[in-house]
Design a protein around this motif. Structure first.
Motif, PDB file in Angstrom:
ATOM      1  N   LEU A  51      14.744 112.059  89.690  1.00 50.14           N
ATOM      2  CA  LEU A  51      14.899 110.908  89.539  1.00 50.14           C
ATOM      3  C   LEU A  51      13.480 110.251  90.290  1.00 50.14           C
ATOM      4  N   SER A  52      12.536 110.911  91.122  1.00 48.40           N
ATOM      5  CA  SER A  52      11.368 110.979  91.977  1.00 48.40           C
ATOM      6  C   SER A  52      10.018 110.909  91.157  1.00 48.40           C
ATOM      7  N   GLU A  53      10.803 112.319  90.529  1.00 48.43           N
ATOM      8  CA  GLU A  53       9.850 112.597  89.293  1.00 48.43           C
ATOM      9  C   GLU A  53       9.178 111.777  88.834  1.00 48.43           C
ATOM     10  N   ASP A  54      10.743 111.283  87.390  1.00 50.74           N
ATOM     11  CA  ASP A  54       9.971 110.380  87.091  1.00 50.74           C
ATOM     12  C   ASP A  54       9.648 108.852  87.045  1.00 50.74           C
ATOM     13  N   LEU A  55      10.314 108.894  88.513  1.00 55.85           N
ATOM     14  CA  LEU A  55       9.530 107.107  89.275  1.00 55.85           C
ATOM     15  C   LEU A  55       8.531 107.791  89.673  1.00 55.85           C
ATOM     16  N   ASN A  56       7.690 108.877  89.549  1.00 54.51           N
ATOM     17  CA  ASN A  56       5.859 109.077  89.789  1.00 54.51           C
ATOM     18  C   ASN A  56       5.520 109.081  88.432  1.00 54.51           C
ATOM     19  N   GLN A  57       6.213 109.592  87.307  1.00 54.70           N
ATOM     20  CA  GLN A  57       5.454 109.778  85.951  1.00 54.70           C
ATOM     21  C   GLN A  57       5.208 107.926  85.537  1.00 54.70           C
ATOM     22  N   LEU A  58       6.137 107.141  86.177  1.00 52.46           N
ATOM     23  CA  LEU A  58       6.166 105.574  85.726  1.00 52.46           C
ATOM     24  C   LEU A  58       5.196 104.947  86.279  1.00 52.46           C
ATOM     25  N   LEU A  59       4.595 105.550  88.085  1.00 55.23           N
ATOM     26  CA  LEU A  59       3.885 104.947  88.690  1.00 55.23           C
ATOM     27  C   LEU A  59       2.598 105.234  87.651  1.00 55.23           C
ATOM     28  N   ALA A  60       2.507 106.803  87.646  1.00 52.43           N
ATOM     29  CA  ALA A  60       1.188 107.057  86.815  1.00 52.43           C
ATOM     30  C   ALA A  60       0.572 105.875  85.825  1.00 52.43           C
ATOM     31  N   ASN A  61       1.911 106.102  84.742  1.00 53.84           N
ATOM     32  CA  ASN A  61       1.573 105.028  83.676  1.00 53.84           C
ATOM     33  C   ASN A  61       1.093 103.368  83.976  1.00 53.84           C
ATOM     34  N   PHE A  62       2.017 102.695  85.511  1.00 54.46           N
ATOM     35  CA  PHE A  62       1.517 101.411  85.816  1.00 54.46           C
ATOM     36  C   PHE A  62       0.373 101.499  86.098  1.00 54.46           C
ATOM     37  N   GLY A 108      10.786 111.609  98.036  1.00 54.18           N
ATOM     38  CA  GLY A 108       9.332 112.182  97.869  1.00 54.18           C
ATOM     39  C   GLY A 108       8.457 111.714  97.746  1.00 54.18           C
ATOM     40  N   VAL A 109       7.273 111.842  97.548  1.00 61.25           N
ATOM     41  CA  VAL A 109       5.755 111.464  97.827  1.00 61.25           C
ATOM     42  C   VAL A 109       5.347 110.959  96.265  1.00 61.25           C
ATOM     43  N   PRO A 110       4.885 109.925  96.578  1.00 65.31           N
ATOM     44  CA  PRO A 110       4.461 108.937  95.025  1.00 65.31           C
ATOM     45  C   PRO A 110       3.101 109.845  95.045  1.00 65.31           C
ATOM     46  N   GLN A 111       2.018 109.848  93.723  1.00 67.41           N
ATOM     47  CA  GLN A 111       1.345 109.944  93.501  1.00 67.41           C
ATOM     48  C   GLN A 111       0.042 109.400  93.574  1.00 67.41           C
ATOM     49  N   HIS A 112      -0.636 109.314  94.008  1.00 72.94           N
ATOM     50  CA  HIS A 112      -1.797 108.599  94.260  1.00 72.94           C
ATOM     51  C   HIS A 112      -3.174 108.963  94.299  1.00 72.94           C
ATOM     52  N   THR A 113      -3.613 109.764  93.402  1.00 77.05           N
ATOM     53  CA  THR A 113      -4.968 110.457  92.899  1.00 77.05           C
ATOM     54  C   THR A 113      -4.765 109.731  91.625  1.00 77.05           C
ATOM     55  N   PHE A 114      -6.336 109.292  90.992  1.00 82.03           N
ATOM     56  CA  PHE A 114      -6.371 108.648  88.976  1.00 82.03           C
ATOM     57  C   PHE A 114      -6.071 110.002  88.672  1.00 82.03           C
ATOM     58  N   LYS A 115      -6.698 111.012  89.215  1.00 79.03           N
ATOM     59  CA  LYS A 115      -6.410 112.965  88.992  1.00 79.03           C
ATOM     60  C   LYS A 115      -5.296 112.628  88.760  1.00 79.03           C
ATOM     61  N   ASP A 116      -4.423 112.390  89.086  1.00 79.32           N
ATOM     62  CA  ASP A 116      -2.956 112.131  89.021  1.00 79.32           C
ATOM     63  C   ASP A 116      -2.414 111.769  87.489  1.00 79.32           C
ATOM     64  N   TYR A 117      -2.724 110.300  88.132  1.00 83.58           N
ATOM     65  CA  TYR A 117      -2.106 109.367  87.190  1.00 83.58           C
ATOM     66  C   TYR A 117      -2.995 109.266  85.464  1.00 83.58           C
ATOM     67  N   ILE A 118      -4.095 110.264  85.305  1.00 84.01           N
ATOM     68  CA  ILE A 118      -4.684 110.055  84.502  1.00 84.01           C
ATOM     69  C   ILE A 118      -3.825 111.389  83.754  1.00 84.01           C
ATOM     70  N   GLU A 119      -3.507 112.339  84.189  1.00 84.83           N
ATOM     71  CA  GLU A 119      -2.828 113.871  83.607  1.00 84.83           C
ATOM     72  C   GLU A 119      -0.997 113.335  83.299  1.00 84.83           C
ATOM     73  N   ASN A 120      -0.847 112.178  84.081  1.00 82.36           N
ATOM     74  CA  ASN A 120       0.955 111.729  83.173  1.00 82.36           C
ATOM     75  C   ASN A 120       1.106 110.490  82.978  1.00 82.36           C
ATOM     76  N   SER A 121      -0.028 110.161  82.427  1.00 81.72           N
ATOM     77  CA  SER A 121       0.169 108.292  82.059  1.00 81.72           C
ATOM     78  C   SER A 121       0.361 108.135  80.034  1.00 81.72           C
ATOM     79  N   LYS A 122       0.899 108.479  79.549  1.00 75.11           N
ATOM     80  CA  LYS A 122       0.745 107.783  77.984  1.00 75.11           C
ATOM     81  C   LYS A 122       0.826 106.373  77.619  1.00 75.11           C
ATOM     82  N   VAL A 123       0.238 105.619  78.732  1.00 77.84           N
ATOM     83  CA  VAL A 123      -0.905 104.610  78.517  1.00 77.84           C
ATOM     84  C   VAL A 123      -1.809 104.109  77.963  1.00 77.84           C
TER      85      VAL A 123
END
Length: 159
Positions: free
Chosen positions: A16-27, A76-91
Motif C-alpha cells: 500500500l505504501s508503494e501504491d500511495l507513493n504512486q498517488l503522491l507522485a501524481n498529486f 514506508g518512505v514518501p517520495q520527495h524528489t521531482f525526478k521520482d514524481y515525474i517518473e511515477n506520474s500519469k497525470v
C-alpha cells in the motif's frame, strides 16, 4: 503473518505504501499544474478562475501531506524528489496553460488519473483491513468526483 506497529500486515502495508507513493507522485504533478494555471490564467474569466485554482491547489497541498503522512504511518518512505514524481506520474503535465477551457480540461484529465489510482488503493486497502487508508481514499474520491462534475458543468459537458 508479521504485523506492523499499527496491527496491519507488514507485507500488505508495504504494498500500500508503494501504491500511495504512486498517488503522491501524481498529486504533486496535479498540484504543480494547479499552481501553473493559477499563475498563468488569462481572459475574461480570470477573476472567477484565479481564486478557484488557488482553492484547488490549497486542497491538493493538504492531500499531498496526508498521503505522505499515511505512507509514514504504514512504515514506508514518501517520495520527495521531482525526478521520482515525474517518473511515477500519469497525470498530464500542463505547461503554459493560459486559456480557461484548457485549464479546466487539464483539471478534469488530471482528476480522472487520480481517481483510477485512488480506486485501486481503495480496493487494496479494503482487502488488507487498512481502514485509515481506505477512509482517506473514500474522502478523496468523493471530493474529486464532485470537482469533476462541477468542472464538466462549467464546460457544459456531460459527466
Amino acid at each position: 503473518m508479521k504485523l506492523n506497529s499499527i496491527g496491519l500486515s507488514a507485507e500488505k502495508s508495504g504494498e500500500l505504501s508503494e501504491d500511495l507513493n504512486q498517488l503522491l507522485a501524481n498529486f504533486q504533478i496535479y498540484y504543480q499544474n494547479l499552481r501553473g494555471i493559477h499563475w498563468n490564467i488569462k481572459g475574461k474569466r480570470f477573476f472567477e478562475l484565479h481564486p478557484k485554482f488557488e482553492e484547488l491547489y490549497n486542497g491538493a497541498n493538504l492531500n499531498v501531506d496526508e498521503i505522505a503522512e499515511r505512507i509514514l504511518t504504514l512504515g514506508g518512505v514518501p517520495q520527495h524528489t521531482f525526478k521520482d514524481y515525474i517518473e511515477n506520474s500519469k497525470v498530464p503535465v500542463g505547461k503554459n496553460v493560459t486559456k480557461d477551457e484548457d485549464a479546466i480540461r487539464l483539471i478534469v484529465d488530471s482528476l480522472k488519473e487520480l481517481l483510477v489510482i485512488e480506486r485501486r488503493i481503495l480496493d487494496a486497502s479494503d482487502e488488507s483491513g487498512d481502514e485509515g487508508t481506505n477512509s482517506m481514499m473514500s474522502d478523496f474520491i468523493t471530493e474529486q468526483e464532485k470537482t469533476v462534475w462541477m468542472m464538466k458543468a462549467w464546460l457544459a459537458e456531460e459527466i
